[in-house]
Design a protein around this motif. Structure first.
Motif, mmCIF file in Angstrom:
data_model
loop_
_atom_site.group_PDB
_atom_site.id
_atom_site.type_symbol
_atom_site.label_atom_id
_atom_site.label_comp_id
_atom_site.label_asym_id
_atom_site.label_seq_id
_atom_site.Cartn_x
_atom_site.Cartn_y
_atom_site.Cartn_z
ATOM 1 N N ALA A 1 0.822 -1.217 0.000
ATOM 2 C CA ALA A 1 0.000 0.000 0.000
ATOM 3 C C ALA A 1 0.846 1.254 0.000
ATOM 4 O O ALA A 1 0.395 2.320 0.414
ATOM 5 C CB ALA A 1 -0.934 -0.005 1.208
ATOM 6 N N LEU B 1 -9.976 8.666 -8.698
ATOM 7 C CA LEU B 1 -8.923 7.895 -8.033
ATOM 8 C C LEU B 1 -8.473 8.595 -6.753
ATOM 9 O O LEU B 1 -8.268 7.960 -5.717
ATOM 10 C CB LEU B 1 -7.742 7.691 -8.980
ATOM 11 N N SER B 2 -8.346 9.912 -6.816
ATOM 12 C CA SER B 2 -7.972 10.685 -5.635
ATOM 13 C C SER B 2 -9.087 10.670 -4.597
ATOM 14 O O SER B 2 -8.842 10.481 -3.403
ATOM 15 C CB SER B 2 -7.642 12.128 -6.020
ATOM 16 N N TYR C 1 -9.229 7.206 -2.831
ATOM 17 C CA TYR C 1 -8.159 7.005 -1.857
ATOM 18 C C TYR C 1 -8.359 7.879 -0.624
ATOM 19 O O TYR C 1 -8.284 7.403 0.518
ATOM 20 C CB TYR C 1 -6.792 7.313 -2.486
ATOM 21 N N ARG D 1 -11.314 6.818 1.648
ATOM 22 C CA ARG D 1 -11.007 5.587 2.392
ATOM 23 C C ARG D 1 -10.010 5.877 3.514
ATOM 24 O O ARG D 1 -10.151 5.366 4.638
ATOM 25 C CB ARG D 1 -10.432 4.538 1.435
ATOM 26 N N ARG D 2 -9.028 6.706 3.222
ATOM 27 C CA ARG D 2 -8.044 7.087 4.250
ATOM 28 C C ARG D 2 -8.728 7.821 5.398
ATOM 29 O O ARG D 2 -8.407 7.611 6.571
ATOM 30 C CB ARG D 2 -6.990 7.989 3.605
ATOM 31 N N ARG E 1 -2.753 10.222 -3.387
ATOM 32 C CA ARG E 1 -2.024 9.018 -3.781
ATOM 33 C C ARG E 1 -2.831 8.247 -4.808
ATOM 34 O O ARG E 1 -3.301 7.150 -4.573
ATOM 35 C CB ARG E 1 -1.735 8.142 -2.558
ATOM 36 N N GLU E 2 -3.004 8.859 -5.978
ATOM 37 C CA GLU E 2 -3.669 8.141 -7.061
ATOM 38 C C GLU E 2 -2.915 6.871 -7.418
ATOM 39 O O GLU E 2 -3.514 5.876 -7.830
ATOM 40 C CB GLU E 2 -3.787 9.023 -8.305
ATOM 41 N N VAL F 1 -1.414 4.722 -5.458
ATOM 42 C CA VAL F 1 -1.813 3.630 -4.565
ATOM 43 C C VAL F 1 -3.198 3.112 -4.960
ATOM 44 O O VAL F 1 -3.452 1.902 -4.954
ATOM 45 C CB VAL F 1 -1.803 4.106 -3.103
ATOM 46 N N GLU F 2 -4.086 4.015 -5.327
ATOM 47 C CA GLU F 2 -5.425 3.601 -5.746
ATOM 48 C C GLU F 2 -5.377 2.852 -7.073
ATOM 49 O O GLU F 2 -6.124 1.885 -7.284
ATOM 50 C CB GLU F 2 -6.340 4.822 -5.862
ATOM 51 N N ARG G 1 -4.262 -0.635 -6.382
ATOM 52 C CA ARG G 1 -5.390 -1.380 -5.794
ATOM 53 C C ARG G 1 -6.324 -1.879 -6.890
ATOM 54 O O ARG G 1 -6.799 -3.024 -6.861
ATOM 55 C CB ARG G 1 -6.132 -0.478 -4.813
#
Length: 356
Positions: A21, A148-149, A152, A155-156, A341-342, A344-345, A348
């Protein structure tokens, strides 16, 4: 599985290797209007760790692509047909797919869409009050962007605070808000194209559609001239002569003060509208280049949102670096700064399609 996340823009090709991640390596290749030298891309890739898959950020998925999809024969051509809906972004995404695909021909690739996070908008939020034929034949609806942003960051925020009602303010060169209720986007500010919504660096955001018609019928401007002005010569640059929020904040002249005022006015109104879509808000998230670095923007936005329960600590807000909580302890709305963190998304989404 280690994933190479590719974020292609008009001025750079951002490459990020994500393991688990977290990114483990990053590099940016300069571009000239979305064109990269193959040798420069190959050199950049050679300096990165080996990867098992590639994920590409694609701005527009239209009605067909509502989740990440493996890039196989025919998919790229269907994506190319959507370029007219995002003319500033889609061509760069397609160019990134081509240049990285040539450099890594044997590596599986997946397209991850900014519009996908908003594909499940409630119908009352997704539809415009326009003739039904426009929807049936041309897919006219509110698609939303920066998904995407938003995915993420929301969810964060839930991991951080546990709050189920999240407003995400993605404030960068482009800017948009989303209302995320229990993980589902129920409203957003961008619409059919990335031109709707908030004031941005060079984009106007929402204007009266009658203005567009008037400019063509009475002022004699062509559709291309109106489009170019609204996309490239409006927003902060139209009001203050600069697209750089840092310069706008630092200056004290009337034009800069007005630009910041208009920007924040629209931002506050948008946050309130997103909260209304969920019956309130538990967490407000600032992300993107402006959201993460412009303490003045965060503070000014919060100053007009006290009625929602938003209270930002001026000292903490001024000192936050990277990520942090900037709200006053005990405030009914938690206020966070979350690093965008696009990549990281994207990773995923790639793992969701390919496994691993």
């Amino acid at each position: 599985m280690r994933v190479l996340a590719v974020n292609a823009g008009s001025s750079s090709l951002k490459l990020s290797v994500v393991e688990g991640a977290a990114p483990v390596a990053e590099v940016s290749v300069p571009a000239d209007r979305g064109v990269w030298e193959r040798a420069a891309v190959e050199e950049a890739l050679a300096g990165l760790p080996e990867v098992g898959a590639v994920g590409h950020r694609v701005v527009h998925g239209g009605r067909e692509f509502v989740a990440p999809v493996r890039l196989e024969a025919g998919v790229v051509e269907r994506l190319r047909a959507l370029a007219g809906l995002a003319p500033l972004h889609q061509p760069a995404s397609l160019a990134g797919i081509e240049v990285v695909g040539r450099a890594l021909p044997g590596v599986a690739a997946v397209a991850c869409f900014d519009t996908a996070f908003h594909a499940d908008l409630p119908e009352e939020a997704a539809r415009y009050a326009v003739p039904e034929r426009w929807w049936r034949e041309w897919g006219v609806r509110r698609y939303g962007f920066h998904g995407l942003s938003h995915a993420y960051a929301s969810r964060r925020a839930v991991e951080w605070t546990g709050g189920e009602r999240v407003v995400v303010a993605h404030l960068g060169s482009g800017a948009s808000l989303s209302a995320v209720l229990r993980g589902r986007c129920v409203d957003t500010t961008m619409g059919f194209t990335p031109l709707e919504g908030l004031v941005m660096a060079t984009r106007s955001g929402t204007v009266d559609p009658g203005l567009v018609v008037w400019l063509q019928e009475w002022a004699g401007l062509s559709a291309g001239q109106v489009r170019e002005a609204l996309e490239e010569r409006s927003g902060l640059v139209g009001l203050a002569g600069t697209a750089d929020m840092r310069e706008v904040v630092e200056r004290r002249d009337a034009a800069a003060v007005l630009a910041l005022g208009v920007y924040v006015h629209r931002l506050r109104a948008g946050v309130a509208a997103m909260a209304a879509a969920m019956g309130g808000v538990d967490t407000l998230v600032f992300t993107g280049g402006v959201g993460e670095n412009a303490a003045v923007v965060r503070g000014e936005a919060a100053r007009g949102l006290g009625f929602l329960g938003v209270e930002v600590d001026p000292v903490v807000n001024a000192g936050v670096r990277g990520e942090g909580e900037v709200g006053v302890p005990g405030a009914s709305v938690r206020s966070l700064v979350v690093r965008a963190r696009e990549d990281v998304e994207i990773a995923r989404g790639v793992r969701g399609v390919l496994g691993g």
